[in-house]
Design a protein around this motif. Structure first.
Motif, PDB file in Angstrom:
ATOM      1  N   LEU A   1       0.703  -1.161  -0.047  1.00 18.95           N
ATOM      2  CA  LEU A   1      -0.072   0.019  -0.111  1.00 18.95           C
ATOM      3  C   LEU A   1       0.795   1.286  -0.031  1.00 18.95           C
ATOM      4  O   LEU A   1       1.715   1.258   0.792  1.00 18.95           O
ATOM      5  CB  LEU A   1      -0.871   0.209   1.305  1.00 18.95           C
ATOM      6  CG  LEU A   1      -2.048  -0.834   1.272  1.00 18.95           C
ATOM      7  CD1 LEU A   1      -2.498  -0.681   2.856  1.00 18.95           C
ATOM      8  CD2 LEU A   1      -3.216  -0.786   0.586  1.00 18.95           C
ATOM      9  N   LYS A   2       0.442   2.108  -0.788  1.00 18.63           N
ATOM     10  CA  LYS A   2       1.217   3.439  -0.534  1.00 18.63           C
ATOM     11  C   LYS A   2       0.163   4.436  -0.294  1.00 18.63           C
ATOM     12  O   LYS A   2      -1.107   4.496  -0.685  1.00 18.63           O
ATOM     13  CB  LYS A   2       1.632   3.760  -2.046  1.00 18.63           C
ATOM     14  CG  LYS A   2       2.830   3.000  -2.667  1.00 18.63           C
ATOM     15  CD  LYS A   2       3.494   3.642  -3.644  1.00 18.63           C
ATOM     16  CE  LYS A   2       4.562   2.436  -4.019  1.00 18.63           C
ATOM     17  NZ  LYS A   2       5.246   3.165  -5.257  1.00 18.63           N
ATOM     18  N   GLY A   3       0.486   5.690   0.306  1.00 14.32           N
ATOM     19  CA  GLY A   3      -0.289   6.696   0.942  1.00 14.32           C
ATOM     20  C   GLY A   3      -0.025   7.844   0.254  1.00 14.32           C
ATOM     21  O   GLY A   3      -0.750   8.299  -0.756  1.00 14.32           O
TER      22      GLY A   3
ATOM     23  N   LEU B   1       7.329  -7.660   7.188  1.00 20.29           N
ATOM     24  CA  LEU B   1       6.821  -6.312   7.244  1.00 20.29           C
ATOM     25  C   LEU B   1       7.823  -5.424   6.765  1.00 20.29           C
ATOM     26  O   LEU B   1       9.074  -5.191   7.141  1.00 20.29           O
ATOM     27  CB  LEU B   1       6.681  -5.952   8.988  1.00 20.29           C
ATOM     28  CG  LEU B   1       6.086  -4.627   9.253  1.00 20.29           C
ATOM     29  CD1 LEU B   1       4.540  -4.345   8.418  1.00 20.29           C
ATOM     30  CD2 LEU B   1       6.076  -4.423  10.845  1.00 20.29           C
ATOM     31  N   VAL B   2       7.457  -4.680   5.755  1.00 20.90           N
ATOM     32  CA  VAL B   2       8.264  -3.667   5.206  1.00 20.90           C
ATOM     33  C   VAL B   2       7.893  -2.324   5.241  1.00 20.90           C
ATOM     34  O   VAL B   2       6.701  -2.069   4.900  1.00 20.90           O
ATOM     35  CB  VAL B   2       8.671  -3.977   3.663  1.00 20.90           C
ATOM     36  CG1 VAL B   2       9.625  -2.837   3.183  1.00 20.90           C
ATOM     37  CG2 VAL B   2       9.312  -5.282   3.599  1.00 20.90           C
ATOM     38  N   LEU B   3       8.308  -1.289   6.009  1.00 26.46           N
ATOM     39  CA  LEU B   3       7.767  -0.028   6.288  1.00 26.46           C
ATOM     40  C   LEU B   3       8.885   1.229   5.499  1.00 26.46           C
ATOM     41  O   LEU B   3       9.965   1.132   6.141  1.00 26.46           O
ATOM     42  CB  LEU B   3       7.444   0.330   7.801  1.00 26.46           C
ATOM     43  CG  LEU B   3       6.383  -0.559   8.580  1.00 26.46           C
ATOM     44  CD1 LEU B   3       6.423  -0.185   9.855  1.00 26.46           C
ATOM     45  CD2 LEU B   3       5.318  -0.411   7.923  1.00 26.46           C
ATOM     46  N   VAL B   4       8.403   1.830   4.793  1.00 26.23           N
ATOM     47  CA  VAL B   4       9.279   2.627   4.106  1.00 26.23           C
ATOM     48  C   VAL B   4       8.614   4.094   4.128  1.00 26.23           C
ATOM     49  O   VAL B   4       7.452   4.319   3.843  1.00 26.23           O
ATOM     50  CB  VAL B   4       9.393   2.480   2.621  1.00 26.23           C
ATOM     51  CG1 VAL B   4      10.244   3.641   1.907  1.00 26.23           C
ATOM     52  CG2 VAL B   4       9.767   1.109   2.365  1.00 26.23           C
ATOM     53  N   SER B   5       9.577   5.079   4.922  1.00 24.53           N
ATOM     54  CA  SER B   5       9.001   6.566   5.004  1.00 24.53           C
ATOM     55  C   SER B   5       7.615   6.642   5.617  1.00 24.53           C
ATOM     56  O   SER B   5       6.755   7.418   5.223  1.00 24.53           O
ATOM     57  CB  SER B   5       8.887   7.127   3.648  1.00 24.53           C
ATOM     58  OG  SER B   5      10.229   7.115   2.917  1.00 24.53           O
TER      59      SER B   5
ATOM     60  N   LEU C   1       4.404  -1.073   3.198  1.00 25.38           N
ATOM     61  CA  LEU C   1       3.586   0.176   3.123  1.00 25.38           C
ATOM     62  C   LEU C   1       5.000   1.157   2.937  1.00 25.38           C
ATOM     63  O   LEU C   1       5.910   1.188   3.460  1.00 25.38           O
ATOM     64  CB  LEU C   1       3.067   0.478   4.460  1.00 25.38           C
ATOM     65  CG  LEU C   1       2.220  -0.547   4.995  1.00 25.38           C
ATOM     66  CD1 LEU C   1       1.850  -0.245   6.586  1.00 25.38           C
ATOM     67  CD2 LEU C   1       0.989  -0.658   4.271  1.00 25.38           C
ATOM     68  N   LYS C   2       4.309   2.287   2.067  1.00 18.04           N
ATOM     69  CA  LYS C   2       5.072   3.279   1.707  1.00 18.04           C
ATOM     70  C   LYS C   2       4.423   4.791   2.064  1.00 18.04           C
ATOM     71  O   LYS C   2       3.068   4.836   1.510  1.00 18.04           O
ATOM     72  CB  LYS C   2       5.571   3.455   0.464  1.00 18.04           C
ATOM     73  CG  LYS C   2       6.606   4.533   0.141  1.00 18.04           C
ATOM     74  CD  LYS C   2       7.217   4.259  -1.206  1.00 18.04           C
ATOM     75  CE  LYS C   2       8.601   5.092  -1.628  1.00 18.04           C
ATOM     76  NZ  LYS C   2       9.070   4.883  -2.681  1.00 18.04           N
ATOM     77  N   ARG C   3       5.020   5.691   2.875  1.00 22.58           N
ATOM     78  CA  ARG C   3       4.132   7.050   3.286  1.00 22.58           C
ATOM     79  C   ARG C   3       2.860   6.774   3.857  1.00 22.58           C
ATOM     80  O   ARG C   3       1.884   7.577   3.234  1.00 22.58           O
ATOM     81  CB  ARG C   3       4.268   7.895   1.791  1.00 22.58           C
ATOM     82  CG  ARG C   3       5.569   8.195   1.420  1.00 22.58           C
ATOM     83  CD  ARG C   3       5.323   9.349   0.420  1.00 22.58           C
ATOM     84  NE  ARG C   3       6.781   9.409  -0.423  1.00 22.58           N
ATOM     85  CZ  ARG C   3       6.691   8.798  -1.697  1.00 22.58           C
ATOM     86  NH1 ARG C   3       5.522   8.241  -2.044  1.00 22.58           N
ATOM     87  NH2 ARG C   3       7.762   8.587  -2.169  1.00 22.58           N
ATOM     88  N   MET C   4       2.839   5.670   4.728  1.00 27.09           N
ATOM     89  CA  MET C   4       1.633   5.721   5.445  1.00 27.09           C
ATOM     90  C   MET C   4       1.820   5.993   7.089  1.00 27.09           C
ATOM     91  O   MET C   4       2.723   6.120   7.492  1.00 27.09           O
ATOM     92  CB  MET C   4       1.018   4.342   4.960  1.00 27.09           C
ATOM     93  CG  MET C   4       0.761   4.038   3.917  1.00 27.09           C
ATOM     94  SD  MET C   4      -0.513   2.678   3.360  1.00 27.09           S
ATOM     95  CE  MET C   4      -1.811   3.186   4.198  1.00 27.09           C
ATOM     96  N   LEU C   5       0.596   6.501   7.528  1.00 31.11           N
ATOM     97  CA  LEU C   5       0.538   6.483   8.918  1.00 31.11           C
ATOM     98  C   LEU C   5      -0.010   5.292   9.574  1.00 31.11           C
ATOM     99  O   LEU C   5      -0.713   4.473   9.445  1.00 31.11           O
ATOM    100  CB  LEU C   5      -0.465   7.537   9.317  1.00 31.11           C
ATOM    101  CG  LEU C   5      -0.020   9.099   9.062  1.00 31.11           C
ATOM    102  CD1 LEU C   5      -1.358   9.860   9.047  1.00 31.11           C
ATOM    103  CD2 LEU C   5       1.337   9.353   9.704  1.00 31.11           C
TER     104      LEU C   5
END
Lengths: 579, 184
Positions: A75-77, A137-141, A114-118
């Motif tokens: 998902l990208k935010g 789990l991969v969290l980017v920015s 996830l990218k650019r998410m809260l």
């Protein structure tokens, strides 16, 4: 053709499914599902990996309804310009509703990217509690979570393979999250916590590494000192990807000698990064593995100056990917050009972030790289100045660019020699690089450059423009010519209503359009929103609360529009107005 | 009368001595471009002016939001790095009227008041009290510094972090000379 198609219909669904298994790219799968209803049905039940480029384009419920067997979700935010402080933090992009839906939908989620998410601690706790098979789990920015959330993941995900945190803002609660990995956890393949600022229990880390025999990628943070790194390397000579912590030590110690020995034994390391804290005298410890490296990221290391950089890089003959700061200088880039013949991707970042001084790279470095590295296909280049001549030469030397991003320190700087706009230079790039998918342009630019882009950049998917163009014609050239355009982001350009409204249907073929500090008015945005119900047209107005009676002729400061199947979002904050 | 003055103007060829942006010999169209520059970018990067004789706006070191486009994460990393650089930052300090110069490590100080106090001790002079609003006030001496562009700036205008990365040398100017800097 007819008989082939009918033959394919006689195949049982299992066979079709098996054939579709070979399709890994989500684009291929999307294409396949459009062929006919039966293929759509087979495909949707067999799809395990789903990519959602804009989390507001679809709802989690509809996604789960269509793909009930989804195991991996990306998902990208926030829009890309959020990276540069153009979007307020609480604009949106919450992952919580997604996780809640996935829990309700009884989905067997194993992987979340996830990218650019809260992301909140509550979200992470939900993940940890309800998905026993959770693996990656991969969290980017991202931001919004603390090390408590990480502790929940570490404690409960018994089969965790990957925990990859890239450039997130994480509040450190000093709760020893790393120690929460139980002794029974031996499944880790990839662990990256570079972006965390706090300390971790070093003994726990060393024990964790020792028992995870499949560990391939380890990137630690600044709080892990050199001697701990040495002990870790001694336990994990099988590592393929290493991110160092603090690389500061007195080279005349036994600890340092041990490091050299351990490093030499790591014959599988092909990717190296870290060095946030580095003392140049320690760098020689890394020389033995330079010859194996295919990827080197020194962009967090302003402490390594040009001479030492060059000494390191000239050993890296197999390098395919290099990220550095502009402290490397044109001369340093010359060394890269002669040493790294396999180079495919280069990123030269700005080290002087306040823009006070001069950057140390100019068009010369870029030309040298293009001449020496024929396999170059991706570049991000922050520079002091540029010339058309240089760009034309680069275009000639490297026709294989897929990504070309240039950023001049002064956004409207003309050709440094001729004082002309840089239209011709970028024109040469798009003309020569027929596979160009992503482009960022910079410098003094007129409508002409957009004419070139529209005419030649037929594969272009993402375009970033700032302080460029003369009139609506520029934007129109791009919208008309770039048939594959997915993301267009524009700031501070004289593009207005005529360009915005000329082809409203185009936006449904794109993921999103961002326009800030342009000439677009409220009236035009309202018109667009009215005529296109499958677009969300959002106005971001941080200063005043949205008034009901806004003058239609007033210019819009920030507009973000995107296609969506689910209408205006319900979580928009007060300063975001969906028309 | 008017005709006379018009003739007068023609003789003087005021156009040749007219102050405007751009290379000598450039004409209307280039002027148009430079005014466009001014409207859309309030550049902090006028350093390029000095280096390359480009058309650009006179020094207004205002920051454009989000330019250059550096990810905030990277900005923070580099910002922190500047703080904890181990090598120190020694700059020469000259004082008007003093027979020789001194050198100090400005990385040692945490903020402007610290620095000024140290300078006062070193030169046995009164540099005045620093305040956020008014800069230095109430003294005969004004601290100035040379920045990376070679310009002489009054100490205290920019945030401390920015100052220590751009300061190349310090000069404590005598009151009479410093008057123009609007210190007092």
């Amino acid at each position: 053709m007819h008989s082939f198609h009918s033959m394919l219909n006689y195949f049982p669904e299992e066979v079709l499914e098996h054939i579709f298994d070979f399709l890994t790219s989500h684009r291929d799968r999307n294409a396949v599902s459009l062929v006919c209803k039966s293929w759509y049905a087979v495909e949707r039940f067999s799809r395990e990996k789903v990519f959602v480029g804009n989390c507001y384009a679809i709802s989690p419920e509809r996604l789960i309804a269509r793909f009930p067997r989804v195991r991996s979700l990306t998902l990208k935010g926030k829009p890309h310009f959020a990276d540069f402080n153009l979007v307020p933090n609480d604009w949106g992009g919450y992952v919580q509703p997604w996780i809640e839906s996935i829990v309700r939908g009884r989905v067997n989620l194993e992987e979340l990217r996830l990218k650019r998410m809260l992301v909140s601690d509550e979200s992470l706790e939900l993940l940890a509690t309800f998905f026993p098979n959770f693996k990656s789990l991969v969290l980017v920015s991202c931001e919004g979570f603390t090390t408590d959330g990480l502790a929940a993941i570490a404690s409960n995900c018994r089969f965790l393979r990957e925990l990859d945190l890239q450039e997130n803002e994480v509040e450190d609660r000093r709760g020893q999250w790393l120690s929460c990995f139980p002794d029974s956890c031996t499944s880790l393949v990839s662990l990256n916590f570079t972006c965390l600022k706090g300390e971790v229990n070093l003994a726990s880390l060393e024990r964790l590494v020792a028992r995870c025999r499949n560990l391939r990628s380890l990137r630690v943070n600044n709080a892990v000192p050199l001697d701990a790194l040495q002990r870790i390397l001694a336990q994990a000579p099988q590592l393929v990807d290493l991110g160092t912590g603090s690389f500061v030590h007195d080279p005349d110690t036994e600890s340092y000698n041990k490091l050299e020995t351990s490093m030499q034994k790591c014959t599988s390391i092909t990717s190296l990064s870290g060095f946030l804290d580095v003392s140049a005298r320690c760098l020689p410890a890394v020389y033995p593995i330079c010859g194996q490296l295919t990827s080197l990221n020194l962009s967090y290391a302003p402490g390594i100056y040009s001479d030492e950089l060059v000494k390191l890089i000239c050993y890296c003959n197999r390098l395919e990917r290099l990220l550095v700061l502009d402290t490397i200088g044109d001369k340093g880039l010359g060394v890269v050009a002669s040493s790294c013949k396999e180079l495919q991707e280069l990123r030269v970042f700005l080290s002087d972030v306040y823009g006070i001084g001069n950057t140390a790279v100019t068009e010369e470095g870029l030309v040298a790289i293009s001449a020496g590295c024929p396999k170059l296909n991706s570049i991000l280049y922050f520079c002091q100045q540029m010339t058309n001549e240089a760009l034309i030469m680069v275009a000639k030397n490297c026709p294989n660019f897929i990504r070309f991003r240039l950023c001049t320190l002064n956004p409207t700087v003309p050709d440094a020699i001729t004082m002309q706009p840089l239209d011709e230079g970028f024109g040469a790039i798009v003309k020569s690089c027929k596979d160009l998918k992503r482009l960022s342009i910079s410098g003094l630019l007129t409508d002409q450059v957009f004419l070139y882009i529209g005419r030649y950049a037929k594969q272009l998917e993402m375009l970033s423009i700032a302080f460029a163009g003369d009139s609506d014609k520029g934007m129109l050239s791009v919208l008309n010519g770039c048939k594959k355009l997915k993301k267009l982001e524009i700031r501070d350009c004289p593009f207005g209503n005529v360009a915005l409204l000329a082809d409203m249907g185009k936006y449904e073929t794109m993921r999103s359009l961002w326009m800030s500090s342009c000439e677009v008015t409220f009236g035009a945005c309202k018109t667009l929103a009215q005529k296109m119900p499958r677009l969300n047209v959002e106005i971001i107005n941080e200063n005043d609360q949205i008034e009901a009676s806004v003058d239609d002729k007033q210019k819009v400061e920030k507009m973000y529009l995107y296609r969506t199947l689910v209408g205006p979002r319900k979580d928009a904050p007060g300063f975001v107005w969906t028309l | 009368m008017e005709r006379a003055s018009a003739a007068y103007e023609n003789d003087l060829n005021l156009k040749a001595t007219e102050l405007r942006l751009g290379l000598p010999g450039t004409d209307e169209s280039s002027e148009k471009q430079s005014s466009r520059n001014y409207k859309r970018s309030s550049p902090e990067m006028d350093n390029s002016c000095q280096k390359d004789e480009q058309k650009c706006v006179p020094a207004s070191k205002a920051q454009v939001v989000g330019w250059p486009p550096v990810r905030s994460y990277l900005k923070n990393v580099l910002h922190q790095k500047n703080d904890s650089d181990l090598s120190g930052m020694f700059v020469k300090v000259s004082m008007d009227g003093a027979p020789y110069l001194r050198k100090i490590d400005i990385k040692v100080y945490k903020n402007y008041p610290d620095l000024l106090k140290a300078l006062e001790n070193m030169f046995k002079c009164s540099i005045g009290v620093y305040s956020e609003r008014e800069g230095c006030n109430g003294s005969d001496f004004s601290p100035t510094y040379e920045d990376k562009d070679g310009d002489w700036m009054l100490v205290g205008d920019v945030p401390w972090d920015m100052f220590i990365t751009s300061c190349k040398r310090l000069r404590i100017m005598k009151g009479s000379e410093a008057k123009g800097l609007g210190c007092l």
